[in-house]
Write a protein that holds these residues in place. Structure first.
Motif, PDB file in Angstrom:
ATOM      1  N   LEU A  14       5.718  -3.199   4.355  1.00 52.82           N
ATOM      2  CA  LEU A  14       4.036  -2.979   4.384  1.00 52.82           C
ATOM      3  C   LEU A  14       4.022  -2.932   6.144  1.00 52.82           C
ATOM      4  N   LEU A  15       5.236  -2.707   7.095  1.00 54.43           N
ATOM      5  CA  LEU A  15       5.343  -2.339   8.166  1.00 54.43           C
ATOM      6  C   LEU A  15       5.298  -0.455   7.795  1.00 54.43           C
ATOM      7  N   GLY A  46      11.057  -2.507  -1.056  1.00 56.36           N
ATOM      8  CA  GLY A  46      10.512  -3.409  -1.283  1.00 56.36           C
ATOM      9  C   GLY A  46       8.741  -2.841  -1.617  1.00 56.36           C
ATOM     10  N   ILE A  47       8.898  -2.142  -1.848  1.00 50.65           N
ATOM     11  CA  ILE A  47       7.631  -1.297  -2.747  1.00 50.65           C
ATOM     12  C   ILE A  47       7.313  -1.411  -4.012  1.00 50.65           C
ATOM     13  N   ARG A  53       5.532  -8.637  -7.595  1.00 50.53           N
ATOM     14  CA  ARG A  53       4.537  -9.723  -7.885  1.00 50.53           C
ATOM     15  C   ARG A  53       3.484  -9.455  -7.200  1.00 50.53           C
ATOM     16  N   ASP A  54       2.700  -7.805  -7.820  1.00 46.59           N
ATOM     17  CA  ASP A  54       1.458  -7.953  -8.454  1.00 46.59           C
ATOM     18  C   ASP A  54       0.416  -8.239  -7.229  1.00 46.59           C
ATOM     19  N   LEU A  55       1.345  -7.194  -5.936  1.00 47.30           N
ATOM     20  CA  LEU A  55       1.120  -7.129  -4.384  1.00 47.30           C
ATOM     21  C   LEU A  55      -0.298  -6.193  -3.818  1.00 47.30           C
ATOM     22  N   PRO A  62       0.041  -1.124  -0.659  1.00 45.20           N
ATOM     23  CA  PRO A  62      -0.281  -2.441  -0.899  1.00 45.20           C
ATOM     24  C   PRO A  62      -2.144  -2.581  -0.743  1.00 45.20           C
ATOM     25  N   ARG A  63      -2.018  -4.118  -1.239  1.00 50.33           N
ATOM     26  CA  ARG A  63      -3.317  -4.402  -0.516  1.00 50.33           C
ATOM     27  C   ARG A  63      -4.326  -4.434   0.507  1.00 50.33           C
ATOM     28  N   PRO A  64      -5.002  -4.274   0.685  1.00 53.12           N
ATOM     29  CA  PRO A  64      -6.121  -4.497   1.649  1.00 53.12           C
ATOM     30  C   PRO A  64      -5.933  -5.771   2.446  1.00 53.12           C
ATOM     31  N   ASP A  65      -5.369  -6.891   2.170  1.00 50.72           N
ATOM     32  CA  ASP A  65      -5.236  -8.317   2.745  1.00 50.72           C
ATOM     33  C   ASP A  65      -3.946  -7.874   3.080  1.00 50.72           C
ATOM     34  N   LEU A  66      -3.203  -7.797   2.111  1.00 49.34           N
ATOM     35  CA  LEU A  66      -1.794  -7.952   3.655  1.00 49.34           C
ATOM     36  C   LEU A  66      -1.837  -6.137   4.370  1.00 49.34           C
ATOM     37  N   LEU A  67      -2.100  -5.592   4.006  1.00 48.07           N
ATOM     38  CA  LEU A  67      -1.659  -4.327   4.926  1.00 48.07           C
ATOM     39  C   LEU A  67      -2.901  -5.254   6.832  1.00 48.07           C
TER      40      LEU A  67
END
Length: 233
Positions: A14-15, A46-47, A53-55, A62-67
């Motif tokens: 994610l980073l 990590g990806i 995990r369907d993220l 990565p999903r926008p909310d996670l970003l």
């Protein structure tokens, strides 16, 4: 409180997605692999884990909310770095990040695991800090003294060593009444709880200003120590 647990590889992935190469509150060498090839391999792992995990979204990103969560952590404007020391538990680290996008708390439930939790607003951020530091809700009496940093450190060290007489003399010279000085030295000698707060102002992943606060508590008293002028002893 919405929260998410991430393994180290997922967090690094994610980073990477938000182009972050540093995180305030975590030493870079403890977070990022030193070898670039190893770093790429961990990010790739990590990806895969995020996908399991369907993220990830339909484009395997990565999903926008996670970003958004990770951007707040990576590019904060203010960081509350809180270390609390509880008897028999040792130090516990809490990192509270605030940016224009929101507020996120980061903790570390186990080695290599990152817990990210959303804090909805500033009042709840302050309430969370009070909760972490186990501060009393009501302070029936107040006492304060201004003392040089050198004398304060000396007083604290003497109290910790059980040399209460010498510690009391330092506080009395600073003008603190005897009863209050005795209570402070007692707390310094055997604190039930202590905590350190660094309030950090940040820009572009860099700390540009800081103010430190120390909290000490025993069974009857709670004390705080802070610099009168940030950056000056």
């Amino acid at each position: 409180m919405y929260e998410l647990l991430l393994e180290r590889a997922e967090f690094l992935a994610l980073l990477e997605a938000v182009d972050a190469r540093a995180i305030v509150g975590i030493a870079r060498e403890k977070l990022f692999p030193l070898d670039e090839e190893e770093h790429r391999a961990v990010v790739k792992q990590g990806i895969v884990q995020l996908g399991q995990r369907d993220l990830l979204d339909r484009d395997d990103q990565p999903r926008p909310d996670l970003l958004k969560l990770v951007r707040i952590v990576a590019y904060p404007q203010i960081v509350f770095l809180v270390v609390r020391h509880v008897q028999a538990l040792g130090p516990q680290l809490f990192l509270l990040y605030q940016s224009h996008e929101g507020i996120v708390e980061q903790t570390f439930p186990t080695e290599g695991t990152h817990r990210l939790a959303i804090i909805p607003d500033i009042p709840l951020l302050l309430a969370r800090a009070v909760q972490i530091l186990e501060l009393p809700e009501v302070l029936p009496t107040r006492s304060s003294v201004e003392i040089s940093q050198e004398e304060f450190f000396q007083c604290n060290e003497l109290a910790r060593q059980g040399q209460s007489g010498a510690a009391l003399e330092i506080l009395r010279r600073a003008g603190m009444p005897a009863f209050e000085a005795d209570a402070l030295v007692t707390t310094m000698h055997q604190p039930v709880f202590s905590g350190d707060i660094a309030v950090l102002k940040c820009a572009h992943e860099t700390i540009i200003d800081a103010r430190d606060i120390t909290i000490l508590r025993d069974h009857t008293m709670t004390w705080s120590a802070t610099q009168i002028v940030p950056g000056e002893p």
